[in-house]
Motif scaffolding. Structure first.
Motif, PDB file in Angstrom:
ATOM      1  N   ASP A 122       0.834  -1.204   0.000  1.00 47.41           N
ATOM      2  CA  ASP A 122       0.000   0.000   0.000  1.00 47.41           C
ATOM      3  C   ASP A 122       0.870   1.257   0.000  1.00 47.41           C
ATOM      4  O   ASP A 122       0.592   2.205  -0.741  1.00 47.41           O
ATOM      5  CB  ASP A 122      -0.933   0.007   1.217  1.00 47.41           C
ATOM      6  CG  ASP A 122      -1.784   1.253   1.251  1.00 47.41           C
ATOM      7  OD1 ASP A 122      -2.661   1.401   0.369  1.00 47.41           O
ATOM      8  OD2 ASP A 122      -1.538   2.113   2.127  1.00 47.41           O
ATOM      9  N   SER A 125       2.204   1.997  -3.391  1.00 49.23           N
ATOM     10  CA  SER A 125       1.190   2.549  -4.298  1.00 49.23           C
ATOM     11  C   SER A 125       0.985   4.048  -4.051  1.00 49.23           C
ATOM     12  O   SER A 125       0.441   4.745  -4.892  1.00 49.23           O
ATOM     13  CB  SER A 125      -0.139   1.802  -4.144  1.00 49.23           C
ATOM     14  OG  SER A 125      -0.788   2.187  -2.939  1.00 49.23           O
ATOM     15  N   ARG A 126       1.441   4.530  -2.900  1.00 45.58           N
ATOM     16  CA  ARG A 126       1.316   5.948  -2.539  1.00 45.58           C
ATOM     17  C   ARG A 126       2.581   6.746  -2.875  1.00 45.58           C
ATOM     18  O   ARG A 126       2.739   7.872  -2.435  1.00 45.58           O
ATOM     19  CB  ARG A 126       0.988   6.082  -1.049  1.00 45.58           C
ATOM     20  CG  ARG A 126      -0.362   5.502  -0.690  1.00 45.58           C
ATOM     21  CD  ARG A 126      -0.562   5.474   0.835  1.00 45.58           C
ATOM     22  NE  ARG A 126      -1.769   4.772   1.182  1.00 45.58           N
ATOM     23  CZ  ARG A 126      -2.964   5.342   1.302  1.00 45.58           C
ATOM     24  NH1 ARG A 126      -3.111   6.628   1.105  1.00 45.58           N
ATOM     25  NH2 ARG A 126      -4.020   4.616   1.628  1.00 45.58           N
ATOM     26  N   VAL A 146       6.704  10.680   2.092  1.00 45.99           N
ATOM     27  CA  VAL A 146       5.600  10.551   1.140  1.00 45.99           C
ATOM     28  C   VAL A 146       4.900  11.901   0.974  1.00 45.99           C
ATOM     29  O   VAL A 146       4.796  12.661   1.941  1.00 45.99           O
ATOM     30  CB  VAL A 146       4.605   9.454   1.609  1.00 45.99           C
ATOM     31  CG1 VAL A 146       3.966   9.812   2.924  1.00 45.99           C
ATOM     32  CG2 VAL A 146       3.553   9.162   0.562  1.00 45.99           C
ATOM     33  N   GLN A 150      -0.893  12.054  -0.857  1.00 47.23           N
ATOM     34  CA  GLN A 150      -1.068  10.599  -0.977  1.00 47.23           C
ATOM     35  C   GLN A 150      -1.530   9.955   0.334  1.00 47.23           C
ATOM     36  O   GLN A 150      -1.842   8.774   0.368  1.00 47.23           O
ATOM     37  CB  GLN A 150       0.251   9.939  -1.412  1.00 47.23           C
ATOM     38  CG  GLN A 150       0.736  10.380  -2.755  1.00 47.23           C
ATOM     39  CD  GLN A 150      -0.185   9.907  -3.865  1.00 47.23           C
ATOM     40  OE1 GLN A 150      -0.719   8.805  -3.818  1.00 47.23           O
ATOM     41  NE2 GLN A 150      -0.393  10.756  -4.849  1.00 47.23           N
ATOM     42  N   MET A 151      -1.560  10.726   1.409  1.00 49.90           N
ATOM     43  CA  MET A 151      -1.832  10.140   2.721  1.00 49.90           C
ATOM     44  C   MET A 151      -3.261  10.336   3.224  1.00 49.90           C
ATOM     45  O   MET A 151      -3.598   9.863   4.300  1.00 49.90           O
ATOM     46  CB  MET A 151      -0.839  10.695   3.752  1.00 49.90           C
ATOM     47  CG  MET A 151       0.603  10.291   3.470  1.00 49.90           C
ATOM     48  SD  MET A 151       0.849   8.498   3.305  1.00 49.90           S
ATOM     49  CE  MET A 151       0.662   7.981   5.000  1.00 49.90           C
ATOM     50  N   TYR A 154      -5.270   7.393   4.844  1.00 52.61           N
ATOM     51  CA  TYR A 154      -4.309   6.331   5.106  1.00 52.61           C
ATOM     52  C   TYR A 154      -4.598   5.574   6.391  1.00 52.61           C
ATOM     53  O   TYR A 154      -4.475   4.354   6.434  1.00 52.61           O
ATOM     54  CB  TYR A 154      -2.875   6.884   5.143  1.00 52.61           C
ATOM     55  CG  TYR A 154      -1.880   5.789   5.394  1.00 52.61           C
ATOM     56  CD1 TYR A 154      -1.659   4.803   4.434  1.00 52.61           C
ATOM     57  CD2 TYR A 154      -1.192   5.698   6.594  1.00 52.61           C
ATOM     58  CE1 TYR A 154      -0.774   3.769   4.655  1.00 52.61           C
ATOM     59  CE2 TYR A 154      -0.300   4.667   6.821  1.00 52.61           C
ATOM     60  CZ  TYR A 154      -0.097   3.711   5.851  1.00 52.61           C
ATOM     61  OH  TYR A 154       0.766   2.680   6.076  1.00 52.61           O
TER      62      TYR A 154
END
Length: 190
Positions: A122, A125-126, A146, A150-151, A154
């Motif tokens: 996972d 993918s971020r 990151v 993208q989070m 999460y």
């Protein structure tokens, strides 16, 4: 009829992604422009910093220097110099080739070994950059950078992947350029 001519220089402050702040300076003498006009230019530039050239996102970490200008006794005003300062700033930023930045977060995930594979999948993918992995007690520890975008969501995903047993923490790290294709979407050029 309003008259104001303004020249500015815009230059970056630092290039490592660390926040450095913005400063507005003037190299203009009071013989060239009235002090209230110099202040009006700075006001216009300050307002323009808040809604930059790329999609209205603020401009950060730059130095703006007022280099010169022209005034007219009959047709100049404080408002004319505010507007001219704003327009000169936008023009200089456009010529400088600005870069859209996004916040990058330091992320730490602590999980039982049995969930590590799913969690790593996972995270990959971020678009994370894994800095290191190790142990915290008998659990696995993953440290990564990151993009903040993208989070979102999460923690919910992490709970699902680990049956509620993994934990994560995030702290701001630095800013980094947004990939070109994503930047075009964000500023409405796609």
């Amino acid at each position: 009829e309003n008259f104001a001519v303004v020249r500015v220089r815009v230059e970056p402050v630092g290039d490592d992604g660390a926040a450095r702040g913005t400063e507005i300076l003037s190299e203009v003498s009071e013989e060239e422009l009235l002090p209230e006009y110099i202040e009006a230019i700075k006001t216009g530039v300050q307002e323009a910093l808040g809604s930059g050239e790329l999609g209205g996102y603020p401009v950060i970490d730059c130095k703006v220097t007022v280099l010169g200008g022209q005034q007219s006794e009959e047709h100049s005003s404080v408002l004319a110099f505010e507007n001219a300062g704003r327009l000169a700033f936008y023009s200089a930023v456009r010529e400088a080739g600005p870069v859209l930045l996004e916040p990058i977060m330091d992320v730490e995930v602590v999980t039982a070994e049995e969930y590590l594979g799913a969690i790593m999948g996972d995270l990959n993918s971020r678009h994370v950059v894994v800095r290191d992995t190790g142990f915290r007690g008998k659990n696995r520890l993953v440290r990564a950078n990151v993009p903040l975008a993208q989070m979102f969501g999460y923690v919910t995903t992490l709970r699902s992947l680990s049956q509620g047993r993994a934990t994560a923490s995030m702290t701001p790290s630095h800013y980094a350029p947004v990939p070109q294709d994503k930047a075009r979407q964000l500023v409405g050029l796609s």
